[in-house]
Design a protein around this motif. Structure first.
Motif, PDB file in Angstrom:
ATOM      1  N   ALA A 198       6.099 -14.395 -22.036  1.00  0.00           N
ATOM      2  CA  ALA A 198       5.518 -13.142 -21.525  1.00  0.00           C
ATOM      3  C   ALA A 198       5.567 -13.121 -19.996  1.00  0.00           C
ATOM      4  CB  ALA A 198       4.080 -13.008 -22.002  1.00  0.00           C
ATOM      5  N   ILE A 199       5.798 -11.937 -19.463  1.00  0.00           N
ATOM      6  CA  ILE A 199       5.828 -11.762 -18.005  1.00  0.00           C
ATOM      7  C   ILE A 199       4.409 -11.437 -17.549  1.00  0.00           C
ATOM      8  CG2 ILE A 199       6.767 -10.332 -16.133  1.00  0.00           C
ATOM      9  CD1 ILE A 199       9.136  -9.732 -18.132  1.00  0.00           C
ATOM     10  N   GLU A 200       3.863 -12.287 -16.688  1.00  0.00           N
ATOM     11  CA  GLU A 200       2.475 -12.077 -16.251  1.00  0.00           C
ATOM     12  C   GLU A 200       2.432 -11.122 -15.062  1.00  0.00           C
ATOM     13  OE1 GLU A 200       0.093 -15.554 -16.153  1.00  0.00           O
ATOM     14  OE2 GLU A 200      -1.356 -14.673 -14.753  1.00  0.00           O
ATOM     15  N   ILE A 201       1.516 -10.148 -15.151  1.00  0.00           N
ATOM     16  CA  ILE A 201       1.346  -9.210 -14.038  1.00  0.00           C
ATOM     17  C   ILE A 201      -0.126  -9.209 -13.637  1.00  0.00           C
ATOM     18  CG2 ILE A 201       1.567  -6.797 -13.284  1.00  0.00           C
ATOM     19  CD1 ILE A 201       3.805  -6.433 -15.242  1.00  0.00           C
ATOM     20  N   ASP A 202      -0.399  -9.563 -12.391  1.00  0.00           N
ATOM     21  CA  ASP A 202      -1.767  -9.533 -11.882  1.00  0.00           C
ATOM     22  C   ASP A 202      -2.012  -8.140 -11.301  1.00  0.00           C
ATOM     23  OD1 ASP A 202      -4.110  -9.688 -10.427  1.00  0.00           O
ATOM     24  OD2 ASP A 202      -3.755 -11.765  -9.816  1.00  0.00           O
ATOM     25  N   THR A 203      -2.966  -7.416 -11.875  1.00  0.00           N
ATOM     26  CA  THR A 203      -3.185  -6.023 -11.470  1.00  0.00           C
ATOM     27  C   THR A 203      -4.317  -5.889 -10.439  1.00  0.00           C
ATOM     28  OG1 THR A 203      -4.800  -5.499 -13.211  1.00  0.00           O
ATOM     29  CG2 THR A 203      -2.475  -5.279 -13.797  1.00  0.00           C
ATOM     30  N   SER A 204      -4.756  -7.038  -9.873  1.00  0.00           N
ATOM     31  CA  SER A 204      -5.908  -6.972  -8.948  1.00  0.00           C
ATOM     32  C   SER A 204      -5.607  -6.119  -7.711  1.00  0.00           C
ATOM     33  CB  SER A 204      -6.312  -8.362  -8.460  1.00  0.00           C
ATOM     34  OG  SER A 204      -6.609  -9.192  -9.543  1.00  0.00           O
ATOM     35  N   HIS A 205      -4.361  -6.189  -7.231  1.00  0.00           N
ATOM     36  CA  HIS A 205      -4.082  -5.538  -5.946  1.00  0.00           C
ATOM     37  C   HIS A 205      -2.911  -4.569  -6.023  1.00  0.00           C
ATOM     38  CE1 HIS A 205      -6.905  -8.349  -4.303  1.00  0.00           C
ATOM     39  NE2 HIS A 205      -6.243  -9.329  -4.873  1.00  0.00           N
ATOM     40  N   SER A 206      -2.599  -4.045  -7.214  1.00  0.00           N
ATOM     41  CA  SER A 206      -1.455  -3.134  -7.288  1.00  0.00           C
ATOM     42  C   SER A 206      -1.877  -1.809  -7.904  1.00  0.00           C
ATOM     43  CB  SER A 206      -0.339  -3.770  -8.115  1.00  0.00           C
ATOM     44  OG  SER A 206      -0.868  -4.299  -9.309  1.00  0.00           O
ATOM     45  N   THR A 207      -1.043  -0.794  -7.704  1.00  0.00           N
ATOM     46  CA  THR A 207      -1.326   0.511  -8.298  1.00  0.00           C
ATOM     47  C   THR A 207      -0.642   0.580  -9.672  1.00  0.00           C
ATOM     48  OG1 THR A 207       0.668   1.515  -7.402  1.00  0.00           O
ATOM     49  CG2 THR A 207      -1.315   1.602  -6.012  1.00  0.00           C
ATOM     50  N   ILE A 208      -1.084   1.555 -10.483  1.00  0.00           N
ATOM     51  CA  ILE A 208      -0.481   1.747 -11.808  1.00  0.00           C
ATOM     52  C   ILE A 208       1.029   1.971 -11.648  1.00  0.00           C
ATOM     53  CG2 ILE A 208      -0.419   3.288 -13.828  1.00  0.00           C
ATOM     54  CD1 ILE A 208      -3.131   2.134 -13.766  1.00  0.00           C
ATOM     55  N   GLU A 209       1.374   2.804 -10.648  1.00  0.00           N
ATOM     56  CA  GLU A 209       2.782   3.152 -10.453  1.00  0.00           C
ATOM     57  C   GLU A 209       3.611   1.895 -10.142  1.00  0.00           C
ATOM     58  OE1 GLU A 209       5.976   5.213 -10.827  1.00  0.00           O
ATOM     59  OE2 GLU A 209       3.998   5.905 -11.469  1.00  0.00           O
ATOM     60  N   GLU A 210       3.072   1.005  -9.305  1.00  0.00           N
ATOM     61  CA  GLU A 210       3.798  -0.239  -8.981  1.00  0.00           C
ATOM     62  C   GLU A 210       3.961  -1.113 -10.230  1.00  0.00           C
ATOM     63  OE1 GLU A 210       2.259  -0.792  -4.356  1.00  0.00           O
ATOM     64  OE2 GLU A 210       1.104  -1.661  -5.998  1.00  0.00           O
ATOM     65  N   GLU A 211       2.909  -1.162 -11.027  1.00  0.00           N
ATOM     66  CA  GLU A 211       2.976  -1.996 -12.239  1.00  0.00           C
ATOM     67  C   GLU A 211       4.016  -1.437 -13.218  1.00  0.00           C
ATOM     68  OE1 GLU A 211      -1.178  -1.754 -13.206  1.00  0.00           O
ATOM     69  OE2 GLU A 211      -1.631  -2.719 -11.299  1.00  0.00           O
ATOM     70  N   VAL A 212       4.014  -0.115 -13.371  1.00  0.00           N
ATOM     71  CA  VAL A 212       4.969   0.504 -14.302  1.00  0.00           C
ATOM     72  C   VAL A 212       6.406   0.279 -13.812  1.00  0.00           C
ATOM     73  CG1 VAL A 212       5.749   2.720 -15.267  1.00  0.00           C
ATOM     74  CG2 VAL A 212       3.309   2.172 -15.212  1.00  0.00           C
ATOM     75  N   GLU A 213       6.622   0.407 -12.508  1.00  0.00           N
ATOM     76  CA  GLU A 213       7.962   0.169 -11.955  1.00  0.00           C
ATOM     77  C   GLU A 213       8.419  -1.275 -12.212  1.00  0.00           C
ATOM     78  OE1 GLU A 213      10.311   2.075 -10.900  1.00  0.00           O
ATOM     79  OE2 GLU A 213       9.045   3.848 -11.137  1.00  0.00           O
ATOM     80  N   HIS A 214       7.499  -2.211 -11.983  1.00  0.00           N
ATOM     81  CA  HIS A 214       7.773  -3.626 -12.230  1.00  0.00           C
ATOM     82  C   HIS A 214       8.202  -3.825 -13.697  1.00  0.00           C
ATOM     83  CE1 HIS A 214       5.944  -7.969 -11.781  1.00  0.00           C
ATOM     84  NE2 HIS A 214       6.990  -7.970 -12.558  1.00  0.00           N
TER      85      HIS A 214
END
Ligand code: DC
Length: 225
Positions: A198-214
């Motif tokens: 699984a690809i881990e994504i830490d959402t503490s300091h990012s926006t929804i849009e950045e996470e979706v792009e990632h």
């Protein structure tokens, strides 16, 4: 050539923004979004309505009959129980306070995992939960695991609850977040766990849009392989 319809699994702690990210990702891909937490909440609601769940105790025999007959459907991204829209009710405090007692039961997990596999089998789905990449679809095309610090998650949850008019302190919310983490990660069946792929994504300091792009970038890579 028609593009392959993938199965995207998204797991993670509560209040990481998981459902918003999953819903947005599904819309961007033109995929169905399946919120498995909503399914556990809906079984809990029906058990509460029928008096099968009282003071944290469950009548497992009656619950088994409910699991055989219950109809759970998503229509326009909202949850329906036996044809009734229960989207609002399943998000309330009463259901939230009881859902762990239901989600730890083996027959409930077995029945819901079956339904989730059926819903996702043909692909073209983004499914979010706690055990999607580990149990429901161990061979999902792409898996993500969302995290954020307990403080960040408590602050988000507190903001959500205050916006709904609930009076609760940040300390109480943080205690509840830590308690739920413990219950989710330590239960015997289908505990929350990050699989190695699984690809881990830490959402503490990012926006929804950045996470979706990632995520979209990772999905493009995976569909090229
Ligand atoms: O994601 P949520 O807060 O709506 O989930 C509600 C509850 O259901 C939570 O206690 C965790 C549990 N759950 C689970 O055990 N397995 C899943 N796949 C999804 C949710």
């Amino acid at each position: 050539m028609e593009q392959k319809k993938l199965i995207i699994a998204i797991d993670g702690y509560s209040s990481t923004g998981k459902s918003t990210v999953s819903r947005t990702l599904a819309a961007r891909l033109g995929y169905a979004y399946i919120d498995t937490g909503a399914m556990y909440r809906t079984v809990t609601l029906r058990a509460m309505r029928e008096g099968i769940l009282r003071d944290g105790r469950v009548d497992e025999e009656r619950l088994a009959r409910v699991l055989e007959t219950i109809t759970l459907e998503f229509k326009n991204g909202e949850m329906y129980l036996d044809g009734e829209n229960v989207e609002k009710e399943i998000r309330g405090l009463a259901v939230s306070g009881n859902v762990s007692a239901i989600a730890t039961l083996a027959p409930v997990r077995a029945a819901l995992v079956d339904k989730q596999r059926e819903m996702g089998r043909a692909g073209g789905v983004v499914m979010d939960g706690r055990d999607i990449g580990s149990v429901v679809f161990p061979r999902a095309d792409v898996k993500f695991f969302l995290t954020a610090t307990p403080e960040t998650r408590a602050r988000r949850r507190h903001e959500e609850m205050t916006a709904k008019g609930e009076r609760v302190s940040l300390e109480e919310v943080e205690a509840n977040v830590r308690q739920r983490d413990h219950v989710d990660s330590s239960r015997a069946i289908g505990p929350l766990t990050k699989t190695p792929d699984a690809i881990e994504i830490d959402t503490s300091h990012s926006t929804i849009e950045e996470e979706v792009e990632h995520m979209l970038t990772a999905i493009r890579h995976a569909s090229r392989d």
